[in-house]
Design a protein around this motif. Structure first.
Motif, mmCIF file in Angstrom:
data_model
loop_
_atom_site.group_PDB
_atom_site.id
_atom_site.type_symbol
_atom_site.label_atom_id
_atom_site.label_comp_id
_atom_site.label_asym_id
_atom_site.label_seq_id
_atom_site.Cartn_x
_atom_site.Cartn_y
_atom_site.Cartn_z
ATOM 1 N N LYS A 24 0.044 69.109 -64.078
ATOM 2 C CA LYS A 24 -1.213 68.525 -63.618
ATOM 3 C C LYS A 24 -1.160 68.359 -62.104
ATOM 4 C CE LYS A 24 -2.494 67.728 -67.913
ATOM 5 N NZ LYS A 24 -1.477 68.302 -68.708
ATOM 6 N N TRP A 26 -2.181 65.923 -60.397
ATOM 7 C CA TRP A 26 -1.895 64.544 -60.027
ATOM 8 C C TRP A 26 -0.478 64.124 -60.383
ATOM 9 C CZ3 TRP A 26 -5.713 65.907 -63.543
ATOM 10 C CH2 TRP A 26 -5.391 65.747 -64.880
ATOM 11 N N ILE A 31 2.121 61.819 -54.120
ATOM 12 C CA ILE A 31 0.934 60.978 -54.241
ATOM 13 C C ILE A 31 1.351 59.585 -54.700
ATOM 14 C CG2 ILE A 31 -1.251 60.659 -55.430
ATOM 15 C CD1 ILE A 31 -1.358 63.697 -55.812
ATOM 16 N N HIS A 33 0.244 56.652 -56.574
ATOM 17 C CA HIS A 33 -0.798 56.340 -57.540
ATOM 18 C C HIS A 33 -1.212 54.870 -57.515
ATOM 19 C CE1 HIS A 33 -0.614 60.312 -59.332
ATOM 20 N NE2 HIS A 33 0.700 60.211 -59.345
#
Length: 140
Positions: A24, A26, A31, A33
């Motif tokens: 994915k 994400w 990143i 989250h």
């Protein structure tokens, strides 16, 4: 015997749990989250559909302090486009949105701020609730 080893490797099947798993976008480790993005004046495309308002009653002994601190309250809420009124006859504080309100969640934070001030929290502490990364709970 070499042929048997090759067949054994081919017959090993991936576990069913990961069989259809795709990477994915994400799932990237770069990143964060849990980061809360700051809401800026240009982020909301249109104005609010309707006016929202909240009122809170305060005890008589808080009236003197609230009268002194109320200009500061109005100034801090005006930055977000929130109207604040103090009614000492009824003993209530009211906050409501205007057409210039640019943060849809700020009305709830303003409600929490006047609730805190009604419960004898000083203005300097109560105004911190307007920041994005601070929240409050009133435990009864």
């Amino acid at each position: 015997m070499a042929e048997n080893d090759g067949k054994a490797e081919e017959s090993v099947v991936k576990s069913k749990k990961r069989q259809f798993r795709k990477e994915k976008p994400w799932d990237d480790d770069s990143i964060d989250h849990w980061k809360i993005d700051e809401f800026k004046p240009g982020d909301m495309k249109a104005t609010l559909m309707d006016e929202s308002s909240f009122a809170t009653l305060f005890p008589k002994y808080r009236e003197q302090y609230l009268r002194k601190a109320w200009p500061n309250v109005q100034k801090s809420l005006r930055e977000f486009g929130i109207n604040a009124t103090l009614d000492v006859i009824e003993g209530s504080m009211t906050v409501c949105t205007t057409r210039k309100t640019w943060d849809p969640y700020i009305i709830l934070k303003a409600r929490d701020m006047i609730k805190l001030m009604a419960r004898s929290v000083p203005y300097e502490q109560a105004v911190r609730i307007l920041q994005d990364d601070i929240a409050c709970d009133v435990i009864k």
